[in-house]
Design a protein around this motif. Structure first.
Motif, PDB file in Angstrom:
ATOM      1  N   PRO A 124      77.880  28.837  34.299  1.00  0.00           N
ATOM      2  CA  PRO A 124      78.454  29.962  35.058  1.00  0.00           C
ATOM      3  C   PRO A 124      78.380  31.265  34.261  1.00  0.00           C
ATOM      4  CG  PRO A 124      79.964  28.089  35.005  1.00  0.00           C
ATOM      5  CD  PRO A 124      78.867  27.777  34.040  1.00  0.00           C
ATOM      6  N   ALA A 125      78.400  32.390  34.978  1.00  0.00           N
ATOM      7  CA  ALA A 125      78.343  33.698  34.312  1.00  0.00           C
ATOM      8  C   ALA A 125      79.538  33.869  33.379  1.00  0.00           C
ATOM      9  CB  ALA A 125      78.335  34.797  35.367  1.00  0.00           C
ATOM     10  N   ALA A 126      79.307  34.606  32.281  1.00  0.00           N
ATOM     11  CA  ALA A 126      80.366  34.854  31.299  1.00  0.00           C
ATOM     12  C   ALA A 126      81.317  35.938  31.807  1.00  0.00           C
ATOM     13  CB  ALA A 126      79.733  35.293  29.988  1.00  0.00           C
ATOM     14  N   GLY A 127      82.495  36.001  31.192  1.00  0.00           N
ATOM     15  CA  GLY A 127      83.452  37.061  31.515  1.00  0.00           C
ATOM     16  C   GLY A 127      84.876  36.557  31.346  1.00  0.00           C
ATOM     17  N   PRO A 128      85.838  37.484  31.101  1.00  0.00           N
ATOM     18  CA  PRO A 128      87.232  37.067  30.958  1.00  0.00           C
ATOM     19  C   PRO A 128      87.768  36.511  32.277  1.00  0.00           C
ATOM     20  CG  PRO A 128      86.997  39.451  30.680  1.00  0.00           C
ATOM     21  CD  PRO A 128      85.633  38.923  30.965  1.00  0.00           C
ATOM     22  N   ILE A 129      88.725  35.605  32.176  1.00  0.00           N
ATOM     23  CA  ILE A 129      89.211  34.951  33.394  1.00  0.00           C
ATOM     24  C   ILE A 129      89.951  35.940  34.300  1.00  0.00           C
ATOM     25  CG2 ILE A 129      91.454  34.083  32.563  1.00  0.00           C
ATOM     26  CD1 ILE A 129      90.449  31.350  33.899  1.00  0.00           C
ATOM     27  N   VAL A 130      90.586  36.948  33.714  1.00  0.00           N
ATOM     28  CA  VAL A 130      91.333  37.896  34.557  1.00  0.00           C
ATOM     29  C   VAL A 130      90.416  38.674  35.512  1.00  0.00           C
ATOM     30  CG1 VAL A 130      93.352  38.211  33.065  1.00  0.00           C
ATOM     31  CG2 VAL A 130      91.333  39.647  32.712  1.00  0.00           C
ATOM     32  N   ASP A 131      89.145  38.781  35.139  1.00  0.00           N
ATOM     33  CA  ASP A 131      88.188  39.508  35.996  1.00  0.00           C
ATOM     34  C   ASP A 131      87.463  38.591  36.983  1.00  0.00           C
ATOM     35  OD1 ASP A 131      88.808  41.763  34.603  1.00  0.00           O
ATOM     36  OD2 ASP A 131      87.080  41.653  33.251  1.00  0.00           O
ATOM     37  N   ALA A 132      87.708  37.286  36.885  1.00  0.00           N
ATOM     38  CA  ALA A 132      86.914  36.341  37.696  1.00  0.00           C
ATOM     39  C   ALA A 132      87.290  36.419  39.171  1.00  0.00           C
ATOM     40  CB  ALA A 132      87.112  34.921  37.169  1.00  0.00           C
ATOM     41  N   LYS A 133      86.279  36.424  40.020  1.00  0.00           N
ATOM     42  CA  LYS A 133      86.493  36.430  41.479  1.00  0.00           C
ATOM     43  C   LYS A 133      86.647  34.980  41.956  1.00  0.00           C
ATOM     44  CE  LYS A 133      85.445  40.888  42.296  1.00  0.00           C
ATOM     45  NZ  LYS A 133      85.967  41.341  41.000  1.00  0.00           N
ATOM     46  N   PRO A 134      87.497  34.747  42.972  1.00  0.00           N
ATOM     47  CA  PRO A 134      87.664  33.380  43.486  1.00  0.00           C
ATOM     48  C   PRO A 134      86.327  32.718  43.831  1.00  0.00           C
ATOM     49  CG  PRO A 134      89.260  34.852  44.500  1.00  0.00           C
ATOM     50  CD  PRO A 134      88.366  35.713  43.652  1.00  0.00           C
ATOM     51  N   GLU A 135      85.394  33.494  44.393  1.00  0.00           N
ATOM     52  CA  GLU A 135      84.099  32.918  44.792  1.00  0.00           C
ATOM     53  C   GLU A 135      83.350  32.342  43.587  1.00  0.00           C
ATOM     54  OE1 GLU A 135      85.893  35.758  46.183  1.00  0.00           O
ATOM     55  OE2 GLU A 135      84.118  36.941  45.688  1.00  0.00           O
ATOM     56  N   ALA A 136      83.560  32.941  42.420  1.00  0.00           N
ATOM     57  CA  ALA A 136      82.832  32.464  41.239  1.00  0.00           C
ATOM     58  C   ALA A 136      83.310  31.064  40.842  1.00  0.00           C
ATOM     59  CB  ALA A 136      83.020  33.434  40.074  1.00  0.00           C
ATOM     60  N   PHE A 137      84.627  30.806  41.000  1.00  0.00           N
ATOM     61  CA  PHE A 137      85.138  29.451  40.700  1.00  0.00           C
ATOM     62  C   PHE A 137      84.545  28.450  41.695  1.00  0.00           C
ATOM     63  CE2 PHE A 137      88.622  32.118  39.008  1.00  0.00           C
ATOM     64  CZ  PHE A 137      88.728  31.589  37.732  1.00  0.00           C
ATOM     65  N   ILE A 138      84.507  28.858  42.966  1.00  0.00           N
ATOM     66  CA  ILE A 138      84.012  27.936  44.002  1.00  0.00           C
ATOM     67  C   ILE A 138      82.531  27.628  43.765  1.00  0.00           C
ATOM     68  CG2 ILE A 138      83.564  27.702  46.488  1.00  0.00           C
ATOM     69  CD1 ILE A 138      86.228  29.387  46.825  1.00  0.00           C
ATOM     70  N   ALA A 139      81.755  28.668  43.447  1.00  0.00           N
ATOM     71  CA  ALA A 139      80.320  28.454  43.213  1.00  0.00           C
ATOM     72  C   ALA A 139      80.109  27.528  42.016  1.00  0.00           C
ATOM     73  CB  ALA A 139      79.633  29.798  42.978  1.00  0.00           C
ATOM     74  N   ALA A 140      80.867  27.746  40.940  1.00  0.00           N
ATOM     75  CA  ALA A 140      80.692  26.908  39.743  1.00  0.00           C
ATOM     76  C   ALA A 140      81.147  25.472  40.017  1.00  0.00           C
ATOM     77  CB  ALA A 140      81.484  27.502  38.577  1.00  0.00           C
ATOM     78  N   PHE A 141      82.188  25.317  40.806  1.00  0.00           N
ATOM     79  CA  PHE A 141      82.690  23.982  41.160  1.00  0.00           C
ATOM     80  C   PHE A 141      81.615  23.221  41.952  1.00  0.00           C
ATOM     81  CE2 PHE A 141      85.327  21.006  43.626  1.00  0.00           C
ATOM     82  CZ  PHE A 141      86.147  20.495  42.633  1.00  0.00           C
ATOM     83  N   GLN A 142      80.986  23.938  42.894  1.00  0.00           N
ATOM     84  CA  GLN A 142      79.914  23.323  43.703  1.00  0.00           C
ATOM     85  C   GLN A 142      78.749  22.913  42.805  1.00  0.00           C
ATOM     86  OE1 GLN A 142      79.686  22.749  46.944  1.00  0.00           O
ATOM     87  NE2 GLN A 142      80.632  24.335  48.149  1.00  0.00           N
ATOM     88  N   GLN A 143      78.314  23.867  41.975  1.00  0.00           N
ATOM     89  CA  GLN A 143      77.100  23.642  41.172  1.00  0.00           C
ATOM     90  C   GLN A 143      77.302  22.555  40.123  1.00  0.00           C
ATOM     91  OE1 GLN A 143      74.989  27.098  39.989  1.00  0.00           O
ATOM     92  NE2 GLN A 143      73.951  26.114  38.293  1.00  0.00           N
ATOM     93  N   HIS A 144      78.498  22.469  39.573  1.00  0.00           N
ATOM     94  CA  HIS A 144      78.705  21.517  38.489  1.00  0.00           C
ATOM     95  C   HIS A 144      79.372  20.251  38.999  1.00  0.00           C
ATOM     96  CE1 HIS A 144      77.170  24.022  35.231  1.00  0.00           C
ATOM     97  NE2 HIS A 144      77.503  25.001  36.058  1.00  0.00           N
TER      98      HIS A 144
END
Ligand code: NAP
Length: 262
Positions: free
Chosen positions: A96-116
């Motif tokens: 998944p793309a790097a970045g602090p968790i406070v900046d993470a968008k909900p969609e990024a968690f969902i995409a990473a959950f799907q992919q992994h």
């Protein structure tokens, strides 16, 4: 039998056009396995297949699928698996793309959950019946040392990696009696495209020179160097072999000693 020989075994190696996935396929082929590579870039897959040892009559091929689309991955692999038994599954793809968790968008968690997690799960459940029939299965998940100690600036990755590790441990408990093991390999900083992207990203966000970032990273690694993809692949190949039959449900860092937990 306590052997590393994989003659007659077939391995599906995901994320295998470069980096840790390709190095793993090379190692498995060297031990005699037939390798089926899977990733998105067909031309790179064709090139990667050509680099695998075939001197013992190993048959290598590839499948094209995008792990951001779990249904497509399942369809492609299920169709292949109807005709073939796959004994070894290396679950791996881009991080998944790097970045602090406070900046993470909900969609990024969902995409990473799907992919992994979802892709790993679909692949395992698709291949499990024939692994059970064969009485031999090795499921190896390439995750990250963040499973043990979260890494700075990798908010989405840290979160999803923990879920994958819990999924894997649960799966390991359920399939072991069929001669199938499930283990996680946790790479530390390893010289691949992924590491380069993380360093570049940090340099452009902070304005710190890449050399300086690398120096700081190396100071945290007792071995004082980055890992080579082959060094991760060697551990993966051992876990895939008959010799590792009684290693199950583990998470092994391969990180030059960086992880600060016992
Ligand atoms: N390198 C490190 O320092 C390090 C440390 C800890 C953990 N890890 C983790 O280990 C894994 C492998 O890392 P790596 O360094 O070998 O990465 P890499 O060099 O970036 O290679 C990633 C591989 O995955 C494939 N891939 C990427 N996105 C995909 C998608 N959506 N669908 C299908 N295939 C995809 C790529 O091929 P295509 O582009 O052809 O699809 C490529 O073959 C990643 O999860 C990474 O986060 C790496």
């Amino acid at each position: 039998m306590l052997t590393l020989d994989l003659t007659g075994k077939t391995a599906l190696v995901a994320g295998s056009t470069q980096g840790i996935g390709l190095a793993s396929a090379k190692e498995l082929a060297d031990l005699g396995a037939n390798c089926i590579l899977i990733a998105r870039n067909e031309q790179a897959l064709q090139e990667a297949v050509k680099t695998l040892d075939a001197s013992k009559g190993q048959q290598h091929s590839y499948l094209v699928a995008d792990f951001s689309n779990p249904a497509q991955v399942q369809e492609v692999v299920a169709s292949y698996a109807q005709q073939h038994t796959i004994h070894i599954l290396i679950n791996n793809s881009g991080g998944p793309a790097a970045g602090p968790i406070v900046d993470a968008k909900p969609e990024a968690f969902i995409a990473a959950f799907q992919q992994h997690l979802i892709c790993n799960h679909m692949l395992v459940t698709t291949l499990l019946p024939k692994m059970k029939e064969a009485g031999y299965g090795r499921i190896i998940n390439v995750i990250s040392t963040s499973v043990k100690v979260p890494l700075k600036g990798l908010g989405v990755s840290n979160t999803i990696r923990g879920a994958v590790a819990s999924w894997a441990k649960t799966m390991a408990n359920e399939v072991a009696s069929f001669g199938i093991t499930v283990n996680n390999v946790l790479p530390g900083a390893t010289s691949t495209g992924r590491l380069e992207a993380i360093i570049n990203n940090k340099a452009s966000k902070t304005g710190i020179a890449q050399d300086e970032i690398e120096k700081e990273m190396l100071e945290e690694i007792p071995a004082r160097r980055f890992g080579r993809p082959e060094e991760i692949a060697g551990v993966i190949a051992f876990l895939a072999s008959p010799a590792a039959a009684y290693v199950n449900g583990t998470s092994t860092p391969v990180d030059g000693g960086r992880t600060g937990s016992i």
